[in-house]
Design a protein around this motif. Structure first.
Motif, PDB file in Angstrom:
ATOM      1  N   GLU A 241       0.838  -1.205   0.000  1.00  0.00           N
ATOM      2  CA  GLU A 241       0.000   0.000   0.000  1.00  0.00           C
ATOM      3  C   GLU A 241       0.873   1.254   0.000  1.00  0.00           C
ATOM      4  OE1 GLU A 241      -2.916   0.032   3.121  1.00  0.00           O
ATOM      5  OE2 GLU A 241      -3.607  -1.986   2.598  1.00  0.00           O
ATOM      6  N   TYR A 242       1.922   1.262   0.848  1.00  0.00           N
ATOM      7  CA  TYR A 242       2.806   2.410   0.931  1.00  0.00           C
ATOM      8  C   TYR A 242       3.502   2.644  -0.414  1.00  0.00           C
ATOM      9  CZ  TYR A 242       6.702   5.337   2.437  1.00  0.00           C
ATOM     10  OH  TYR A 242       7.609   6.352   2.566  1.00  0.00           O
ATOM     11  N   THR A 243       3.970   1.556  -1.033  1.00  0.00           N
ATOM     12  CA  THR A 243       4.659   1.666  -2.321  1.00  0.00           C
ATOM     13  C   THR A 243       3.705   2.168  -3.392  1.00  0.00           C
ATOM     14  OG1 THR A 243       6.104  -0.167  -1.683  1.00  0.00           O
ATOM     15  CG2 THR A 243       6.029   0.384  -4.008  1.00  0.00           C
ATOM     16  N   VAL A 244       2.485   1.658  -3.423  1.00  0.00           N
ATOM     17  CA  VAL A 244       1.499   2.101  -4.414  1.00  0.00           C
ATOM     18  C   VAL A 244       1.200   3.577  -4.204  1.00  0.00           C
ATOM     19  CG1 VAL A 244      -0.905   1.850  -5.165  1.00  0.00           C
ATOM     20  CG2 VAL A 244       0.523  -0.186  -4.807  1.00  0.00           C
ATOM     21  N   GLU A 245       1.011   4.013  -2.947  1.00  0.00           N
ATOM     22  CA  GLU A 245       0.751   5.425  -2.654  1.00  0.00           C
ATOM     23  C   GLU A 245       1.898   6.301  -3.137  1.00  0.00           C
ATOM     24  OE1 GLU A 245      -0.082   5.945   1.507  1.00  0.00           O
ATOM     25  OE2 GLU A 245      -1.819   4.596   1.425  1.00  0.00           O
ATOM     26  N   ARG A 246       3.118   5.887  -2.835  1.00  0.00           N
ATOM     27  CA  ARG A 246       4.287   6.678  -3.260  1.00  0.00           C
ATOM     28  C   ARG A 246       4.375   6.721  -4.794  1.00  0.00           C
ATOM     29  NH1 ARG A 246       5.162   9.914   0.588  1.00  0.00           N
ATOM     30  NH2 ARG A 246       5.691   8.921   2.512  1.00  0.00           N
ATOM     31  N   PHE A 247       4.101   5.580  -5.408  1.00  0.00           N
ATOM     32  CA  PHE A 247       4.146   5.522  -6.868  1.00  0.00           C
ATOM     33  C   PHE A 247       3.099   6.467  -7.457  1.00  0.00           C
ATOM     34  CE2 PHE A 247       2.712   3.615 -10.905  1.00  0.00           C
ATOM     35  CZ  PHE A 247       3.890   3.696 -11.631  1.00  0.00           C
ATOM     36  N   GLU A 248       1.868   6.400  -6.893  1.00  0.00           N
ATOM     37  CA  GLU A 248       0.800   7.275  -7.390  1.00  0.00           C
ATOM     38  C   GLU A 248       1.169   8.743  -7.176  1.00  0.00           C
ATOM     39  OE1 GLU A 248      -2.702   5.931  -5.328  1.00  0.00           O
ATOM     40  OE2 GLU A 248      -3.027   4.267  -6.732  1.00  0.00           O
ATOM     41  N   GLU A 249       1.756   9.069  -6.032  1.00  0.00           N
ATOM     42  CA  GLU A 249       2.184  10.437  -5.767  1.00  0.00           C
ATOM     43  C   GLU A 249       3.244  10.867  -6.777  1.00  0.00           C
ATOM     44  OE1 GLU A 249       3.506  10.709  -1.712  1.00  0.00           O
ATOM     45  OE2 GLU A 249       1.521  10.279  -0.909  1.00  0.00           O
ATOM     46  N   ALA A 250       4.157   9.948  -7.077  1.00  0.00           N
ATOM     47  CA  ALA A 250       5.217  10.279  -8.026  1.00  0.00           C
ATOM     48  C   ALA A 250       4.639  10.476  -9.417  1.00  0.00           C
ATOM     49  CB  ALA A 250       6.279   9.153  -8.063  1.00  0.00           C
ATOM     50  N   VAL A 251       3.652   9.658  -9.794  1.00  0.00           N
ATOM     51  CA  VAL A 251       3.020   9.784 -11.097  1.00  0.00           C
ATOM     52  C   VAL A 251       2.260  11.091 -11.170  1.00  0.00           C
ATOM     53  CG1 VAL A 251       1.241   8.819 -12.621  1.00  0.00           C
ATOM     54  CG2 VAL A 251       2.957   7.332 -11.570  1.00  0.00           C
TER      55      VAL A 251
END
Length: 110
Positions: free
Chosen positions: A96-106
């Motif tokens: 979840e943390y990785t997906v959130e960070r990825f989405e934030e980066a995108v």
């Protein structure tokens, strides 16, 4: 008592004394031999008992070591299971943390 009779009695008494001494020496030698045999038997029995006791103590020590080893292994397995369970619960959070960070980066790039 005539002199030849006295001499004969003295010789007889000396002969009896020699026989008694010889018999006593034979009995002494026999007692010593018996005592040595008994001492050897006692020593052999003591060695045998000591050897048996040593084997029993070694067997007991091996059993104690094996029981302790099993307890340590069981503790290690329990700790491993706890760590695996904790890691599995962290996997979801990490994803979840990785997906959130990825989405934030995108989103930040767009």
């Amino acid at each position: 008592m005539p002199r030849p009779e006295v001499l004969e009695r003295i010789k007889s008494a000396e002969s009896d004394a020699d026989d008694i001494i010889a018999q006593a020496e034979r009995e002494r030698d026999e007692l010593i031999s018996d005592a040595r045999d008994r001492a050897e038997q006692i020593r052999a029995e003591a060695e045998s008992e000591a050897s048996e006791m040593e084997e029993r103590r070694l067997a007991e020590a091996r059993e104690e070591i094996e029981a302790e080893r099993e307890a340590i292994i069981e503790e290690g397995e329990d700790a491993r299971e706890e760590l695996v369970a904790e890691a599995q619960s962290n996997v979801e959070e990490a994803v979840e943390y990785t997906v959130e960070r990825f989405e934030e980066a995108v989103h930040a790039q767009t």
